[in-house]
Write an enzyme that holds these catalytic residues in place. Structure first.
Site, PDB file in Angstrom:
ATOM      1  N   GLU A   1       0.891  -1.182   0.000  1.00 42.41           N
ATOM      2  CA  GLU A   1       0.000   0.000   0.000  1.00 42.41           C
ATOM      3  C   GLU A   1       0.916   1.215   0.000  1.00 42.41           C
ATOM      4  O   GLU A   1       1.333   1.692   1.052  1.00 42.41           O
ATOM      5  CB  GLU A   1      -0.881  -0.002   1.260  1.00 42.41           C
ATOM      6  CG  GLU A   1      -1.825  -1.190   1.361  1.00 42.41           C
ATOM      7  CD  GLU A   1      -3.029  -1.096   0.439  1.00 42.41           C
ATOM      8  OE1 GLU A   1      -3.216  -0.042  -0.199  1.00 42.41           O
ATOM      9  OE2 GLU A   1      -3.767  -2.079   0.347  1.00 42.41           O
TER      10      GLU A   1
ATOM     11  N   CYS B   1      -2.234   9.224   1.924  1.00 48.96           N
ATOM     12  CA  CYS B   1      -1.864   8.575   0.661  1.00 48.96           C
ATOM     13  C   CYS B   1      -2.859   8.974  -0.416  1.00 48.96           C
ATOM     14  O   CYS B   1      -2.530   9.015  -1.595  1.00 48.96           O
ATOM     15  CB  CYS B   1      -1.820   7.071   0.841  1.00 48.96           C
ATOM     16  SG  CYS B   1      -3.319   6.438   1.586  1.00 48.96           S
TER      17      CYS B   1
HETATM   18  P1  NAD Z   1       8.090   5.327   4.846  1.00 49.95           P
HETATM   19  O1  NAD Z   1       8.235   4.511   3.612  1.00 49.95           O
HETATM   20  O2  NAD Z   1       9.166   6.254   5.190  1.00 49.95           O
HETATM   21  O3  NAD Z   1       7.917   4.354   6.122  1.00 49.95           O
HETATM   22  C1  NAD Z   1       6.833   3.444   6.211  1.00 49.95           C
HETATM   23  C2  NAD Z   1       7.231   2.283   7.112  1.00 49.95           C
HETATM   24  O4  NAD Z   1       8.222   1.508   6.420  1.00 49.95           O
HETATM   25  C3  NAD Z   1       7.873   2.699   8.445  1.00 49.95           C
HETATM   26  O5  NAD Z   1       7.412   1.845   9.458  1.00 49.95           O
HETATM   27  C4  NAD Z   1       9.354   2.487   8.171  1.00 49.95           C
HETATM   28  O6  NAD Z   1      10.106   2.265   9.337  1.00 49.95           O
HETATM   29  C5  NAD Z   1       9.294   1.232   7.306  1.00 49.95           C
HETATM   30  N1  NAD Z   1      10.495   0.970   6.509  1.00 49.95           N
HETATM   31  C6  NAD Z   1      11.291   1.850   5.876  1.00 49.95           C
HETATM   32  N2  NAD Z   1      12.302   1.203   5.238  1.00 49.95           N
HETATM   33  C7  NAD Z   1      12.114  -0.110   5.472  1.00 49.95           C
HETATM   34  C8  NAD Z   1      12.827  -1.293   5.082  1.00 49.95           C
HETATM   35  N3  NAD Z   1      13.941  -1.247   4.349  1.00 49.95           N
HETATM   36  N4  NAD Z   1      12.358  -2.486   5.488  1.00 49.95           N
HETATM   37  C9  NAD Z   1      11.214  -2.568   6.231  1.00 49.95           C
HETATM   38  N5  NAD Z   1      10.531  -1.487   6.648  1.00 49.95           N
HETATM   39  C10 NAD Z   1      10.964  -0.271   6.262  1.00 49.95           C
HETATM   40  O7  NAD Z   1       6.680   6.090   4.740  1.00 49.95           O
HETATM   41  P2  NAD Z   1       6.071   7.189   5.724  1.00 49.95           P
HETATM   42  O8  NAD Z   1       6.799   8.476   5.520  1.00 49.95           O
HETATM   43  O9  NAD Z   1       5.917   6.660   7.099  1.00 49.95           O
HETATM   44  O10 NAD Z   1       4.568   7.322   5.136  1.00 49.95           O
HETATM   45  C11 NAD Z   1       4.247   8.099   4.025  1.00 49.95           C
HETATM   46  C12 NAD Z   1       4.114   7.244   2.777  1.00 49.95           C
HETATM   47  O11 NAD Z   1       3.179   6.189   3.002  1.00 49.95           O
HETATM   48  C13 NAD Z   1       3.572   8.023   1.601  1.00 49.95           C
HETATM   49  O12 NAD Z   1       4.260   7.634   0.439  1.00 49.95           O
HETATM   50  C14 NAD Z   1       2.117   7.587   1.536  1.00 49.95           C
HETATM   51  O13 NAD Z   1       1.509   7.748   0.279  1.00 49.95           O
HETATM   52  C15 NAD Z   1       2.243   6.166   1.920  1.00 49.95           C
HETATM   53  N6  NAD Z   1       0.976   5.619   2.395  1.00 49.95           N
HETATM   54  C16 NAD Z   1       0.282   4.772   1.576  1.00 49.95           C
HETATM   55  C17 NAD Z   1      -0.951   4.280   1.971  1.00 49.95           C
HETATM   56  C18 NAD Z   1      -1.748   3.375   1.070  1.00 49.95           C
HETATM   57  O14 NAD Z   1      -2.668   2.753   1.571  1.00 49.95           O
HETATM   58  N7  NAD Z   1      -1.441   3.274  -0.206  1.00 49.95           N
HETATM   59  C19 NAD Z   1      -1.490   4.643   3.218  1.00 49.95           C
HETATM   60  C20 NAD Z   1      -0.751   5.501   4.030  1.00 49.95           C
HETATM   61  C21 NAD Z   1       0.484   5.983   3.606  1.00 49.95           C
END
Ligand code: NAD
Length: 508
Positions: free
Chosen positions: A261, A295
């Site tokens: 997602e 998102c």
């Molecule tokens: P992010 O990618 O920085 O982090 C999201 C999660 O991923 C965190 O828990 C982070 O610690 C983890 N993470 C990062 N690198 C990782 C790795 N190598 N291995 C495993 N886990 C890892 O995102 P964010 O800044 O927290 O959130 C914003 C983003 O999320 C935006 O791009 C938004 O569009 C997206 N988002 C999408 C949806 C959807 O349903 N499509 C919903 C909410 C947010």
């Protein structure tokens, strides 16, 4: 504030791993800041790799017990968790606001979404149906059934710090899976609070508590440990496209299942015949709500040339009256961005807009006066072209691009001409425009709406998007199927062994 934290079981220094009990973690100690005023809310001692291993072992053991509970009994436990969440709705909603910065009514809305998910999952627990299939062989019966899958990894983003967990955890829970939640390190306190609530319910019921586990740590450490663990049968990851790609690659190495997602680049098309007042309201909430950190936030508006100037003017006026400030204060509609790095991304995008030929017509400023902290910005409107590199990217901030279009075909072409494919909308009263937008030649997104905006999905539908958004589906409809192991069964109740496709294999 102290009272709220205490009621939710948040201490000055908290442990970052739970598997039926809180482990005494010894990893890096992180300060958890409130973006409201940059104050430290509490500290968390993150989980080490060794802590992760303990949690994973407990989750596997608990799965062997949990899968034996009949699904409606699992549903009953989720129902009781939903009831407990209702008791803490106000405190949890406030903590969401304090930790993440969304306005209080949205914080409450997020907790309500958890409660709604619990209710939906209770119903689902009696509806995990498989089909019966007509066999081509006489005296044979074919059917399919769905079994619990195993241990699920839930990686959540900062912007929906608790709802994303509920979308996954309650569905996975009724499906008979156990799980390990890795929240964002920007929002670990809400995760601890939710885990405390769940712990209380499970302890009172005397059921295995390592169904809903938690590990807090950086993505590139504890997150990597989780996604490379071949004992995790499904990783449901919510976050940036970059993170999702990494999850996909890691899971592929051990043929793990993923639900991704990821980022969106959501657009609203406003046609010449649209109800402009409706469209304005939808664009305003879509682009400014949650300070552009959903998102599904509206990032682009594709406006018919006949109404472009009028729409842009009215939108500018509406932007001018958005109250910005402390998100806990009544009447405030836009709070801060989540942290300084988000403010940096906002400033960087402003520079790129001008470099790449866009024109900022409103906003474009970090606020330093009359706000309680350093993460407040003005919502921004820019006139842009769809092919500008910055327009093709998701900047997680309240920046909206207005793009002029001549007709419905061009609108749909530009609409789809971005790497992401999450949410989309058209404002029109023309049946042909609306149907074209929803047709196989129309929007290429996972969500497509008519006369409502891109933001604020209901849980009853399957939620998710295409292309770089990752293709995953969560929440309602038949999204539960991804959390279960499908099995096709054939029973021969006759006295011969006929082969399918008429194959003969008899010894004389
Ligand atoms: P992010 O990618 O920085 O982090 C999201 C999660 O991923 C965190 O828990 C982070 O610690 C983890 N993470 C990062 N690198 C990782 C790795 N190598 N291995 C495993 N886990 C890892 O995102 P964010 O800044 O927290 O959130 C914003 C983003 O999320 C935006 O791009 C938004 O569009 C997206 N988002 C999408 C949806 C959807 O349903 N499509 C919903 C909410 C947010």
């Amino acid at each position: 504030m102290k009272e709220i934290l205490e009621k939710l079981g948040i201490k000055e220094v908290n442990h970052g791993a739970y598997c039926g009990e809180w482990l005494h973690t010894t990893g890096e100690e992180v300060d958890v800041y409130s973006p409201i005023d940059d104050s430290i809310l509490a500290k968390v001692k993150t989980a080490t790799a060794a802590d992760y291993d303990i949690v994973a072992k407990k989750a596997i053991e608990a799965f062997k017990i949990w899968r034996n509970f009949p699904a409606p009994k699992r549903g009953e436990i989720i129902r009781l968790i939903g009831l407990e969440l209702r008791k803490y709705k106000d405190e949890l909603g406030r903590l969401v606001t304090m930790e993440m910065g969304k306005i209080y009514t949205e914080g409450l809305g997020e907790v309500q979404e958890m409660i709604d998910m619990a209710d939906l999952a209770v119903g689902m627990s009696r509806q995990l149906y498989g089909a019966t299939i007509q066999s081509e062989r006489p005296e044979h019966r074919m059917f399919e059934q769905y079994h619990p899958l195993g241990v699920i990894g839930i990686i959540s983003s900062f912007n929906f710090p608790v709802a994303v967990w509920a979308w996954n955890a309650f569905v996975a829970g009724v499906c008979g899976d156990t799980m390990i939640w890795k929240p964002s390190t920007s929002t670990p306190l809400t995760a601890i609070a939710v885990t405390n609530i769940v712990h209380k319910v499970l302890e009172e019921l005397g059921v295995p508590k390592a169904i809903f586990n938690l590990v807090i740590g950086r993505g590139n450490e504890i997150g990597e440990k989780l996604i490379n663990d071949k004992n995790i049968h499904l990783v449901s990851a919510t976050g940036s496209c970059q993170m999702g790609k990494r999850v996909h690659q890691a899971a592929a190495k051990h043929y793990g299942r993923v639900i991704l997602e990821l980022g969106g680049n959501n657009a609203i098309i406003v046609m010449e015949d649209a109800n402009i007042e409706l469209a304005l309201k939808a664009v305003l909430f879509g682009a400014v709500g949650t300070a552009g950190q959903r998102c599904t936030s509206t990032r682009r508006v594709l406006i018919h040339e006949d109404v472009f100037d009028d729409f842009a003017q009215k939108l500018e006026k509406a932007y001018g009256s958005v109250p910005i400030g402390n998100p806990l204060d009544e009447g405030v509609l836009m709070g801060p961005l989540v942290n300084q790095s988000a403010v940096g991304a906002y400033k960087n995008a402003l520079e790129k807009i001008e470099e790449q030929g866009g024109e900022i017509i409103y906003g474009g400023e970090v606020l330093t006066e009359d706000v309680p902290g350093n993460c407040y910005v003005l919502p921004t409107i820019a006139i842009a072209r769809n092919d500008m590199q910055i327009v093709q990217e998701e900047t997680f901030a309240p920046i909206l691009y207005l793009i002029k279009i001549k007709n419905i075909n061009q609108a749909i072409e530009l609409h789809n001409d971005v790497p992401q494919g999450l949410s989309s909308a058209i404002f029109t009263n023309n049946l042909q425009y609306a149907e074209q937008f929803l047709s196989d030649r129309g929007s290429d997104c996972g969500i497509a709406n008519v006369n409502i905006g891109t933001s604020g999905a209901e849980i009853g539908g399957a939620f998710g998007g295409e292309k770089e958004t990752g293709g995953g589906r969560e929440a309602g409809s038949d999204a539960w199927k991804a959390y279960m192991r499908r099995q096709t069964n054939t029973i021969n109740w006759g006295k011969t062994i006929p082969l399918a496709q008429g194959v003969e294999f008899d010894i004389d």
